[in-house]
Design an enzyme around this catalytic site. Structure first.
Site, PDB file in Angstrom:
ATOM      1  N   HIS A 110       0.718  -1.213  -0.094  1.00  0.00           N
ATOM      2  CA  HIS A 110      -0.071   0.037   0.271  1.00  0.00           C
ATOM      3  C   HIS A 110       0.993   1.237   0.047  1.00  0.00           C
ATOM      4  O   HIS A 110       1.822   1.321   0.674  1.00  0.00           O
ATOM      5  CB  HIS A 110      -0.840   0.082   1.236  1.00  0.00           C
ATOM      6  CG  HIS A 110      -1.813   1.234   1.360  1.00  0.00           C
ATOM      7  ND1 HIS A 110      -2.905   1.360   0.484  1.00  0.00           N
ATOM      8  CD2 HIS A 110      -1.670   2.317   2.097  1.00  0.00           C
ATOM      9  CE1 HIS A 110      -3.568   2.255   0.521  1.00  0.00           C
ATOM     10  NE2 HIS A 110      -2.839   3.059   1.791  1.00  0.00           N
ATOM     11  N   ASP A 142      -6.024  -9.025   5.346  1.00  0.00           N
ATOM     12  CA  ASP A 142      -7.091  -9.887   6.222  1.00  0.00           C
ATOM     13  C   ASP A 142      -8.672  -9.240   5.579  1.00  0.00           C
ATOM     14  O   ASP A 142      -8.541  -8.656   4.479  1.00  0.00           O
ATOM     15  CB  ASP A 142      -7.049  -9.445   7.594  1.00  0.00           C
ATOM     16  CG  ASP A 142      -7.309  -8.106   7.826  1.00  0.00           C
ATOM     17  OD1 ASP A 142      -7.699  -7.258   7.202  1.00  0.00           O
ATOM     18  OD2 ASP A 142      -6.966  -7.495   9.065  1.00  0.00           O
TER      19      ASP A 142
HETATM   20  C1  GRF Z   1       1.784   0.759  -6.248  1.00  0.00           C
HETATM   21  O1  GRF Z   1       1.786   2.128  -5.280  1.00  0.00           O
HETATM   22  C2  GRF Z   1       0.750   0.008  -5.282  1.00  0.00           C
HETATM   23  O2  GRF Z   1       0.900   0.064  -3.807  1.00  0.00           O
HETATM   24  C3  GRF Z   1      -0.830   0.894  -5.631  1.00  0.00           C
HETATM   25  O3  GRF Z   1      -0.476   0.836  -7.303  1.00  0.00           O
HETATM   26  C4  GRF Z   1       0.978   0.939  -7.348  1.00  0.00           C
HETATM   27  C5  GRF Z   1       1.212  -0.225  -8.489  1.00  0.00           C
HETATM   28  O4  GRF Z   1       2.111   0.348  -9.401  1.00  0.00           O
HETATM   29  N1  GRF Z   1      -1.966  -0.056  -5.247  1.00  0.00           N
HETATM   30  P1  GRF Z   1       2.488  -0.760 -10.536  1.00  0.00           P
HETATM   31  O5  GRF Z   1       1.118  -1.309 -11.334  1.00  0.00           O
HETATM   32  O6  GRF Z   1       3.258  -1.954  -9.901  1.00  0.00           O
HETATM   33  O7  GRF Z   1       3.273   0.172 -11.438  1.00  0.00           O
END
Ligand code: GRF
Length: 201
Positions: A110, A142
């Site tokens: 995240h 979770d």
């Molecule tokens: C990351 O920041 C992830 O945490 C978020 O989307 C981004 C993913 O980027 N949910 P990518 O598709 O791996 O370039």
């Protein structure tokens, strides 16, 4: 022994790419056995195809309801017998069937320091709040939204002239390094979950 890792993506797949690159070295201890997505036509799937990793797509719209989709996704993932499932920019919440099969071995990254700024807009919400430090969190998924036990975190400074895109890119640099490091250690060394506390020995 080489652990089996399945990665779920919804977009550009730059975090997936970091894992593919790391796993190309046998010493990393993990093999990416498949990449799954909730949509077609994304760079994340093409990254896997380019290096010969099997892919599959499981779209919510192709199923009667969310629960049926969840069961289908669980079946598609189970077929690859993964030791660990990694959500790397996968923009869907999985349901009870998925957690029954993969709880405790399903991690998500995240782009904020949880429990601050959960949900779809971590970087934007951090900017709006005006924090000076944000970052990224790897956690075991979770049943809640971004509420699972934390595996790893990295801090990232927020600059005065940041916009959402610039901050998110800086966080994504940290996410890629965090994922490669923490997932490699989890799979090579094992990990223990004690309530909310996750330890990699
Ligand atoms: C990351 O920041 C992830 O945490 C978020 O989307 C981004 C993913 O980027 N949910 P990518 O598709 O791996 O370039």
């Amino acid at each position: 022994m080489t652990a089996r890792v399945l990665v779920l993506v919804s977009g550009a797949g730059s975090t997936l790419q970091a894992l593919l690159d790391a796993a190309a070295d046998p010493a990393y201890g993990a093999q990416i056995v498949a990449v799954g997505a909730d949509r077609t036509g994304i760079e994340g799937l093409r990254r896997a195809e380019r290096v010969g990793v099997p892919t599959f797509v499981c779209r919510v719209a192709d199923y009667a309801d969310r629960a049926t989709w969840d069961v289908a996704l669980t079946g598609l993932c189970s077929a690859y017998a993964p030791d660990l499932v990694v959500s790397a920019g996968f923009l869907k919440l999985t349901g009870p069937a998925f957690l029954d099969s993969f709880g405790g071995r399903f991690v998500n990254s995240h782009p904020a320091l949880l429990p601050s700024f959960p949900g779809m807009h971590g970087p934007r919400d951090a900017l709006t709040y005006g924090v000076k430090v944000s970052g990224c969190t790897l956690f075991l998924v979770d049943a809640g939204v971004d509420t699972g036990p934390v595996v790893a975190q990295r801090a990232v400074p927020v600059h005065d002239d940041d916009d959402e895109g610039r901050l998110h890119e800086r966080i994504k640099d940290a996410e890629r390094a965090m994922l490669v490091d923490a997932i490699g250690r989890m799979l090579r060394e094992g990990y223990r979950i004690d309530g909310r506390k996750v330890t990699i020995p």
